[in-house]
Write a protein that holds these residues in place. Structure first.
Motif, PDB file in Angstrom:
ATOM      1  N   ASP A 135       0.913  -1.299   0.167  1.00 47.75           N
ATOM      2  CA  ASP A 135       0.151   0.188  -0.148  1.00 47.75           C
ATOM      3  C   ASP A 135       0.645   1.238  -0.010  1.00 47.75           C
ATOM      4  O   ASP A 135       0.395   2.489  -0.284  1.00 47.75           O
ATOM      5  N   GLY A 184       0.366   0.302  -5.386  1.00 43.30           N
ATOM      6  CA  GLY A 184      -0.388   0.934  -4.245  1.00 43.30           C
ATOM      7  C   GLY A 184      -0.630   2.383  -3.742  1.00 43.30           C
ATOM      8  O   GLY A 184      -1.701   2.749  -3.482  1.00 43.30           O
ATOM      9  N   ARG A 218      -4.220   4.640  -4.123  1.00 40.60           N
ATOM     10  CA  ARG A 218      -4.543   5.258  -2.962  1.00 40.60           C
ATOM     11  C   ARG A 218      -4.583   6.635  -3.271  1.00 40.60           C
ATOM     12  O   ARG A 218      -5.404   7.365  -2.701  1.00 40.60           O
ATOM     13  N   SER A 260     -10.871   1.194  -1.091  1.00 39.92           N
ATOM     14  CA  SER A 260     -10.446  -0.020  -0.735  1.00 39.92           C
ATOM     15  C   SER A 260     -11.241  -1.173  -0.879  1.00 39.92           C
ATOM     16  O   SER A 260     -10.808  -2.322  -1.136  1.00 39.92           O
ATOM     17  N   ASP A 274      -5.014  -3.462  -1.823  1.00 38.04           N
ATOM     18  CA  ASP A 274      -3.514  -3.681  -1.627  1.00 38.04           C
ATOM     19  C   ASP A 274      -3.145  -4.433  -0.237  1.00 38.04           C
ATOM     20  O   ASP A 274      -4.071  -4.961   0.373  1.00 38.04           O
ATOM     21  N   ASP A 332      -5.400  -3.804   2.878  1.00 36.10           N
ATOM     22  CA  ASP A 332      -6.580  -4.406   3.062  1.00 36.10           C
ATOM     23  C   ASP A 332      -6.532  -5.818   3.269  1.00 36.10           C
ATOM     24  O   ASP A 332      -7.447  -6.413   4.170  1.00 36.10           O
TER      25      ASP A 332
END
Length: 310
Positions: free
Chosen positions: A182, A187, A191, A211, A218, A221
């Protein structure tokens, strides 16, 4: 729908067009060192994390029963063949069930194993993971090793998928999940711009709620879902890169479009609003390093290892 400069533009997920997705997938892989990075990581870590632990947990296959393996979202099989070759060092017979919804990728997998299928047998499942789970409920077959490499992006419900995978493990079996970190590479881009590859609006979806979108899952999660399920795990990581120089072509090119669309999970991302296009391109560049005239997008993957108690 993304609103930009008072214009509304629908961003279409790349996975809506499987033929184009496959083309972009193949191009993306051809410009990177993903397979080489996984091979290097497997040489250093896979035997210790998986092979030796399986031998300790279930034995070495000397009873002539095959090791049962499940691959989820197997693609062309290049990564799974790395794992299978390591497993063959200790297990003389392996039966692999391959779940892959894209028929073109599944066909390429079948071609790739023609000369490497000694002591390997296969069950080919051209279906989504959700479809496979429904079929799986009709039998009690359990697997000693399950790999889900970069496939949790596309399941409908992450927590349900992880529980299903865990339930499919035999006692002593090991589940390996790999997914983008992430905090880096894909990622980070996803985001920052959670509505890419989604038909939802940037006005309606924040990084937190995004998410739940299958294209933007990612490592964070997966961490959260496993903790909620109270499934213990340990992790490892590996890094790789992809050359994306053509993303920055001033004039449109097929290679540049394939690279951009694969990175953003969006069909024809070059047609996105100019300000969004420039912001995403700047973020991609921020996640890359320049070597000479070329740009390399830096990727990091988190590997989750989950063992079923004996």
């Amino acid at each position: 729908m993304v609103e930009s400069d008072n214009k509304s533009v629908m961003l279409i997920p790349i996975f809506n067009d499987q033929a184009y997705y496959t083309k972009a997938f193949n191009y993306g892989r051809s410009t990177g060192n993903y397979v080489e990075a996984v091979q290097k990581w497997a040489d250093a870590s896979f035997c210790g994390h998986v092979v030796e632990k399986l031998v300790a947990n279930i034995g070495d296959g000397s009873d002539d029963k095959p090791l049962r393996v499940l691959g989820v979202g197997s693609g062309k099989g290049k990564i799974e063949l790395v794992f299978l070759n390591k497993l063959l060092l200790k297990f003389p017979k392996i039966h692999t069930c391959v779940v892959e919804p894209c028929v073109n990728l599944l066909t390429q997998y079948q071609h790739n194993i023609k000369e490497k299928a000694t002591n390997l047998t296969f069950d080919w499942q051209n279906r989504t993971f959700e479809e496979f789970v429904k079929l799986q409920q009709e039998n009690s077959l359990k697997y000693h090793f399950i790999s889900a490499c970069n496939s949790m992006y596309y399941v409908q419900n992450l927590q349900e998928a992880l529980q299903s995978l865990y339930d499919m493990l035999a006692p002593g079996g090991i589940l390996l999940i790999t997914i983008s970190a992430d905090y880096a590479g894909t990622g980070k881009v996803c985001r920052t711009f959670p509505y890419l590859g989604s038909e939802t609006s940037s006005q309606d979806e924040s990084p937190n709620t995004a998410s739940s979108s299958p294209h933007y899952r990612d490592s964070a999660d997966v961490h959260d879902a496993l903790r909620q399920l109270q499934i213990p795990y340990h992790i490892d990581t590996y890094k790789c890169h992809r050359m994306i120089t053509r993303c920055f072509d001033e004039k449109e090119s097929e290679e540049g479009n394939l690279a951009l669309d694969f990175l953003t999970h969006t069909l024809r991302f070059r047609d996105a609003p100019k300000d969004l296009f420039q912001q995403v391109l700047a973020c991609i560049k921020d996640c890359s390093v320049q070597r000479g005239d070329d740009w390399f997008f830096q990727l990091e993957h988190v590997c989750f290892f989950i063992t079923k108690p004996t």
